[in-house]
Design an enzyme around this catalytic site. Structure first.
Site, PDB file in Angstrom:
ATOM      1  N   ASP A 429       0.973  -1.114  -0.165  1.00 36.34           N
ATOM      2  CA  ASP A 429       0.264  -0.300   0.030  1.00 36.34           C
ATOM      3  C   ASP A 429       0.369   1.185   0.119  1.00 36.34           C
ATOM      4  OD1 ASP A 429      -2.153   1.102   0.570  1.00 36.34           O
ATOM      5  OD2 ASP A 429      -2.362   1.478   2.549  1.00 36.34           O
ATOM      6  N   LYS A 430       0.048   2.616  -0.072  1.00 39.73           N
ATOM      7  CA  LYS A 430       0.697   3.939  -0.225  1.00 39.73           C
ATOM      8  C   LYS A 430       0.960   4.784   1.467  1.00 39.73           C
ATOM      9  CE  LYS A 430      -0.049   7.525  -2.195  1.00 39.73           C
ATOM     10  NZ  LYS A 430       0.040   8.091  -1.290  1.00 39.73           N
ATOM     11  N   PHE A 633     -12.218  21.699  -6.357  1.00 42.30           N
ATOM     12  CA  PHE A 633     -12.223  20.411  -6.970  1.00 42.30           C
ATOM     13  C   PHE A 633     -12.715  19.643  -6.360  1.00 42.30           C
ATOM     14  CE2 PHE A 633      -8.825  16.917  -6.953  1.00 42.30           C
ATOM     15  CZ  PHE A 633      -7.977  18.075  -8.324  1.00 42.30           C
ATOM     16  N   THR A 771      -2.838   1.710  -4.416  1.00 42.02           N
ATOM     17  CA  THR A 771      -3.235   2.321  -3.450  1.00 42.02           C
ATOM     18  C   THR A 771      -4.014   3.323  -4.221  1.00 42.02           C
ATOM     19  OG1 THR A 771      -2.597   4.811  -3.044  1.00 42.02           O
ATOM     20  CG2 THR A 771      -1.941   3.901  -5.076  1.00 42.02           C
ATOM     21  N   GLY A 772      -5.288   3.308  -3.035  1.00 38.65           N
ATOM     22  CA  GLY A 772      -6.211   4.032  -3.367  1.00 38.65           C
ATOM     23  C   GLY A 772      -6.357   5.995  -3.999  1.00 38.65           C
ATOM     24  N   ASP A 773      -5.352   6.019  -4.477  1.00 47.67           N
ATOM     25  CA  ASP A 773      -5.154   7.942  -4.854  1.00 47.67           C
ATOM     26  C   ASP A 773      -4.787   7.860  -6.329  1.00 47.67           C
ATOM     27  OD1 ASP A 773      -4.478   8.917  -2.668  1.00 47.67           O
ATOM     28  OD2 ASP A 773      -2.200   8.273  -2.245  1.00 47.67           O
ATOM     29  N   LYS A 878      -7.531  -5.726  -2.856  1.00 46.91           N
ATOM     30  CA  LYS A 878      -5.990  -5.512  -2.841  1.00 46.91           C
ATOM     31  C   LYS A 878      -5.609  -6.775  -2.464  1.00 46.91           C
ATOM     32  CE  LYS A 878      -5.347  -0.418  -1.241  1.00 46.91           C
ATOM     33  NZ  LYS A 878      -4.816   0.172   0.353  1.00 46.91           N
ATOM     34  N   ASP A 898      -1.503  -0.874   6.155  1.00 47.25           N
ATOM     35  CA  ASP A 898      -2.192   0.258   6.763  1.00 47.25           C
ATOM     36  C   ASP A 898      -3.334   0.218   7.446  1.00 47.25           C
ATOM     37  OD1 ASP A 898      -1.969   2.393   5.045  1.00 47.25           O
ATOM     38  OD2 ASP A 898      -2.104   3.742   7.414  1.00 47.25           O
TER      39      ASP A 898
END
Length: 1257
Positions: A429-430, A633, A771-773, A878, A898
């Protein structure tokens, strides 16, 4: 928070700052919600403030108790016994224990049952202790306290585990939510609250949640006296980002959305309190649904060990069959009629010499029990004990202690220690894993000039290896800066980096040390500001006011200080304000603006106050800006704008956003700095920084009034077209912008992440980033942690269609397959060239790629790429990726994450920092793999060496089924006399030290290739055990059998032969382990030689017991074998012959076919690392795994890039020199001496600025 500031914050209604409906549900949502409710998956009914109705059916739901344990009081015994007896060895010994109480047994039942009970009991005790620790962790969580409404407006403290669905709870600031709650109201008047979801998704930025307007009045305890409502919503599910339901209140129905749902384990921040009703409790909560129970995991080595046990079992069946057939043939032959055998005496009801077949069959069953010592009963319990001790050493390793948090690496289970040494892929994960959840302002580009010029670690490493100053080199090559122009001249004959440095003129005292033109700030000694890691004297300490175009710089800083959704929280030391915002980038921008002299002080619903630095006077003054509109945004707009008016009535639109979006909206006269800004953005992205572009425009009053009327109409629209109208309205005003520059922030990596990834890559591990980004953020992090590099070819797998329907799914799959096929062809075509590839996959494309009919093609391409980055990945995805990759590749996969979404409570190891993974795998993983492998091989060896002596004795005695050793000898062999040295081997053995492991990461590949526990190695140790058993038995028989063994002429009987043979076995197996150990400690010596002494102590004590206890071995050592020289001579002779095969093997192996660790051991012990340092360093470089990923690979690529630029610069200079009149005149000279002198004069002239100008003319 108290005082006026806190009151202002409470009165502020944030909903009025937003123009899009990200928080407020629109009315059109109710129709689909009504259709879904009551259908399968949407049948939950919650009676608010009436939790007693959920204690019985039909609306009975589980309480809030959460458990991560594997057992309870009822299930422990059956489940733990099942876990133990699913091991084939334990199952066999259970059968042997049952047979031992029958007349078929060759031994006393105690000698078989006692070791089994001891082994199984210890294993179950270990399982119970580990599960008890899980129970204590669960109890700590379940016993947390929260305020619960008990009636009449009274709230009392209750434990989390006592909560029921429907309970009304009051959660205060900085407390965790005990379950999934429906937000009813908050300390803010408009029901807004801020939530930190770090335990769920690792994000520290605050997320806004907002209650329905109809429940805003429930803002105090007394308001809940008569409150009753019903919630109809979706059934429990693991989706963290969706929620569908209705709130029925006072005969009205209100649609619910995820904005009203507060998830368990998230924390209330920046809000004094909230009221909520429990919708999902305990195992029904989304956080728990995303976690997994602690599974029963077994390592690859342990699973292979089962197959070794099967092999030994087959071997035992074979020799039992040989014994049975031999016994039948012997009985059938005339030998059975010898009078002294007395076979026809009726002494054994199970043996009938007249029926050889039935006697042989019974002999087979007896042999299965007799030869049971071929199966190492203590192997499993010894390994479990060793693994527990290994886990303790891992937990106590101070090199993996994080001083900042006071935590160390924790092995939560010891079952997979050796698996750490065989990891081939890491899926990480990130957020919160690679990064530390902190944004830092690093660089900016204003008016086409880049500020904050500190180089990256990659640049510094490249400069050290090339012996040049990369900072100057970088900026002078691209020509983007006014500094560092000394790269104009090169010596064409130069081949080494030191001359390059001299030619470039990089030396101390150069122009960059001047204050006005310094890239690196002299203020580095100042106290660091959290969120601000910017050093450049041209902007710091108010120096920017002396720049040429101050007006654009002022506007740049105003965009930074005004275009955001942040709020000032409090002041800390030094009169600095702390900020909180929905985005961590905005917090970094506000901190940076404050450092540059534009402090954001106050915000109300309609105004924003700045404390600005006035360039003319150099003083700070407060200015108030009226906030007219905020265009927020989102992922589709990729930009944010605010429209403000200053004190003079001038209206400005301040905009920030993605570079491509802003560049498309620039006016023709607003592109002055675009080319330089684009180049700087590229450099920032290569450094792994997140970038954003700033622009603005001055809006005339008529234009604004015209636009404002259109915008108000769009906001007042109700229906599905509202969003489109708002977007069109924003497009009207967000155009004809003037470019100001760009900013770069760093999603700060944890300390040591790039170096750790580099070491892991050199060790042969492949790393995937999940990652979820969004994609851009993930790619930036890939560069920052050196997973990506600038010359790596990126393959982007994505969908062109935003949300495919079922009818379009077939087309979508074809689109993905087409992309995968083209990528596969590209990789295959360039396979021989060694070009690195990175596969970047977004969440929706990944969902399609993991479907059954696309999965194989996707994984085929992904496994060929050097790096895989998956963006917008949900927690469930994941887990699915991890399982799918493991099943498809057959590799050992390590998943790191995490938060509750990554199942930390069910994890096997917890690390306070990602960098500790390097030592955990490369050092402890390597050691544990080698130790466990050696342990198993040694157990196989010693049990074969011991057990086959019984087989040989049975052959020697006509397949009689007679046991050679005393029953207590048999018990003591595995329990005491050979078990302790192997424990020291499994806990303390080190083939190389930890420092050497880290310097030679390629050693880790021994575990990946399973060299130490290969079938070749296993068969070799089986053969070694067979040779040792043959040597032990045959030498003793042929030494003791033909003649007397003592001076009195006594012949050796079965007790003498058994005792002497047993002594030889004890000496042989304990000296064998001494030869296996590479790293001796006093504990190793004590246990090895102590085990041998323990045998003599036991023999002395046992043979001195009364005959009723010692039976046939009474005084056998003190009066018979001990005084006999032949006893000691035979022991020494057997020991030498038994160990000779292994000793010969290791001599040949180390001399002619050494492994990597053998070479390093020789160099270490011979002192080569001290005497011949260059050779030691050369071996380190040679040992590194060739990889396309990591810090070292990125430095190598950077050096190649710099050398290419150098070559082009040299070539350009060569052409300019050869075409100059001076050079042509020189070439016409007759003598070489004149040419040389002229060249020297030319170079001297070039170094003189005045003469250089003349030469150029």
């Amino acid at each position: 928070m108290s005082g006026p500031t806190g009151r202002r914050k409470q009165k502020l209604k944030w909903s009025k700052l937003y123009t899009f409906s990200c928080l407020r549900p629109t009315t059109d949502e109710s129709a689909p919600t009504e259709r879904l409710l009551g259908q399968p998956g949407f049948s939950r009914v919650v009676f608010c403030n009436e939790s007693q109705l959920h204690k019985s059916k039909p609306h009975k739901y589980p309480n809030n108790y959460v458990s991560t344990t594997k057992y309870n009081l009822i299930t422990f015994l059956p489940r733990a016994l099942f876990e133990q007896f699913r091991r084939v060895a334990n199952l066999y010994f259970l059968l042997a224990a049952i047979l031992s109480v029958t007349p078929l047994a060759a031994f006393n039942p105690v000698s078989v049952i006692a070791p089994l009970v001891f082994v199984v009991g210890l294993s179950m005790l270990k399982e119970a202790i580990e599960d008890w620790h899980r129970f204590l962790q669960d109890r700590n969580v379940n016993s947390r306290r929260v305020k619960v409404h008990v009636g009449n407006g009274l709230f009392v403290q209750k434990s989390w585990e006592s909560l029921l669905v429907g309970d009304i709870v009051k959660v205060s600031k900085n407390e965790y939510f005990p379950g999934d709650l429906l937000l009813l109201s908050s300390s803010y008047e408009d029901g807004l609250c801020y939530v930190e979801t770090m335990n769920l998704d690792g994000e520290t930025n605050l997320k806004a949640k907002r209650s329905l307007e109809t429940t805003l009045g429930l803002d105090e305890d007394a308001a809940f006296c008569k409150f009753k409502a019903t919630v109809r919503c979706e059934d429990p599910n693991p989706s963290l980002y969706t929620f569908v339901g209705n709130l029925d209140l006072e005969k009205e129905s209100y649609p619910l959305s995820p904005s009203q749902l507060l998830l368990r384990d998230s924390k209330l921040r920046n809000t004094e309190f909230v009221y909520g009703v429990v919708i999902f409790s305990g195992p029904d909560t989304k956080a728990i649904r995303n976690s997994t129970r602690s599974p029963s995991k077994r390592s690859r080595v342990e699973r292979k060990m089962d197959r070794v046990i099967y092999l030994l079992f087959g071997m035992m069946v074979l020799i039992s069959l040989i014994s049975a057939v031999g016994s039948a043939l012997y009985t059938k032959s005339g030998n059975s009629k010898m009078w002294y055998l007395r076979l026809h005496d009726d002494t054994d009801n199970l043996f009938n010499p007249e029926d050889p077949m039935s006697s042989g069959l019974l002999q087979f069953v007896r042999a299965l029990v007799l030869y049971g010592y071929l199966i190492p009963i203590s192997l499993y319990v010894s390994i479990e004990l060793v693994k527990v001790l290994q886990a303790m050493l891992i937990n106590k390793d101070l090199a993996m202690y994080d001083e900042a948090t006071g935590k160390t690496v924790e092995a939560r289970t010891s079952n997979l220690n050796e698996e750490l040494g065989q990891v081939e892929m890491i899926l990480s994960d990130k957020t919160g894993t690679l990064t530390c959840n902190q944004m830092e302002f690093r660089k900016c580009s204003i008016e086409g000039i880049s500020y904050g010029g500190e180089v990256t670690e990659v640049d510094l490493a490249a400069s050290r290896r090339m012996n040049i100053d990369v900072e100057r080199y970088r900026y002078s090559l691209d020509g983007s800066d006014s500094t560092g122009r000394s790269i104009e001249m090169f010596d064409l004959s130069t081949a080494d980096g030191s001359t390059e440095k001299d030619v470039l003129g990089f030396h101390q005292g150069s122009e960059d040390t001047k204050t006005g033109n310094s890239r690196i700030s002299s203020s580095q000694k100042e106290t660091a500001v959290k969120g601000f890691n910017f050093r450049d004297n041209r902007l710091m300490d108010k120096m920017w006011i002396y720049r040429s175009n101050v007006s654009d710089m002022i506007m740049f800083f105003r965009v930074m200080a005004l275009c955001h959704t942040g709020i000032p929280v409090e002041e800390n030391r030094g009169n600095k304000i702390m900020y909180e915002a929905e985005s961590p980038e905005e917090v970094a921008f506000l901190i940076a603006a404050q450092e540059f002299g534009f402090k954001f002080c106050q915000r109300t619903q309609s105004t924003m106050v700045l404390q600005e630095l006035d360039p003319s006077s150099g003083l700070e003054m407060k200015r108030e800006y009226k906030l007219l509109n905020l265009l927020e945004f989102n992922s589709s707009r990729k930009r944010m704008s605010v429209i403000v008016s200053n004190e003079d009535g001038e209206i400005f639109l301040l905009c920030k956003g993605a570079d491509d979006v802003i560049f498309d909206r620039l006016a023709d006269n607003g592109r002055t700095y675009q080319q330089a800004t684009v180049m700087h953005l590229s450099m920032y992205a290569e450094d792994g920084l997140r970038t954003m572009v700033f622009a603005y425009k001055k809006v005339g009053l008529p234009e604004y009034e015209n636009w404002s009327s259109v915008f108000r109409k769009a906001k007042a629209t109700i229906g599905p077209e509202r969003e489109e109208l708002l977007e069109n309205a924003s497009e009207m005003i967000e155009k004809e912008l003037l470019l100001l520059g760009a900013v770069a922030v760093e999603d700060k990596l944890q300390k040591g992440v790039p170096e750790c990834i580099d070491k892991l890559a050199q060790a042969g591990l492949k790393i995937w980033l999940l990652t979820g980004d969004k994609k851009e953020t993930a790619v930036n992090i890939g560069f920052a942690c050196s997973l990506l590099r600038h010359d790596m070819k990126q393959l982007h797998l994505c969908l062109r269609k935003e949300s495919p329907s079922n009818q379009q799914m077939k087309d979508v799959k074809e689109e993905i397959l087409c992309q995968l096929q083209s990528y596969n062809q590209l990789i295959t075509a360039e396979d021989g060239e060694g070009d690195p590839f990175a596969l970047v996959v977004d969440g929706k494309a990944l969902e399609v790629s993991l479907s059954y009919d696309v999965r194989n093609q996707f994984l085929s391409v992904a496994m060929k790429c050097d790096v895989v980055i998956c963006c917008r990945v949900s927690p469930k995805q994941k887990a699915l990726i991890t399982r799918t990759v493991k099943e498809h590749s057959g590799k050992t996969v390590l998943a790191i994450g995490d938060g509750a979404n990554d199942a930390v409570m069910a994890s096997d190891f917890s690390l306070p920092q990602f960098r500790f993974l390097e030592r955990l795998l490369i050092v402890h993983g390597h050691w544990c793999y080698k130790r466990i492998s050696k342990m198993i091989l040694y157990f196989v060896y010693k049990n074969i060496a011991f057990g086959l002596t019984l087989f040989y004795y049975n052959i020697f005695t006509g397949f009689s089924g007679q046991d050679l050793y005393d029953d207590w000898y048999m018990v003591m062999f595995n329990v005491l006399l050979t078990s302790l040295p192997v424990i020291s081997l499994g806990v303390l053995e080190q083939n190389v030290s930890s420092d050497v492991c880290l310097k030679f990461p390629a050693l880790y590949q021994e575990g990946q290739r399973n060299i130490c526990f290969s079938w070749k190695r296993i068969i070799g140790w089986i053969l070694n055990g067979i040779l040792a058993s043959i040597a032990v038995f045959t030498i003793n028989i042929y030494v003791l059998f033909p003649s007397a063994f003592d001076k009195e002429g006594n012949l050796a009987d079965i007790e003498h032969i058994g005792t002497i043979t047993y002594t030889c076995v004890i000496w042989t197996v304990n000296c064998q382990i001494a030869l296996m150990i590479s790293h001796f400690t006093w504990i190793s010596h004590f246990l090895i030689w102590g085990s041998i002494l323990c045998w003599y102590f036991f023999l002395y004590s046992y043979n001195n017991l009364p005959p009723s206890y010692s039976k046939n071995v009474f005084h056998i050592f003190t009066e018979q074998t001990g005084p006999a020289p032949l006893y000691w001579i035979a022991t020494l002779l057997v020991l030498v012959v038994s160990l000779l095969p292994y000793f010969t093997h290791i001599v040949i192996r180390r001399s002619f076919f050494p492994m990597d660790d053998h070479i390093i051991q020789e160099m270490k012990y011979s002192g080569t690392d001290v005497r011949d340092t260059p050779m030691w360093l050369r071996e380190q470089e040679k040992s590194k795994q060739l990889t396309q990923v990591g810090y070292s690979a990125r430095v190598d690529a950077k050096i190649r890039h710099l050398k290419e630029q150098l070559h082009r610069k040299r070539k350009s200079f060569y052409l300019s020199v050869t075409n100059s009149p001076v050079y042509k005149t020189m070439m016409r000279r007759d003598t070489a001496e004149e040419r040389v002198n002229l060249m020297i004069n030319f170079r001297n002239a070039w170094k003189n600025p005045k003469r250089k100008a003349g030469l150029l003319v």
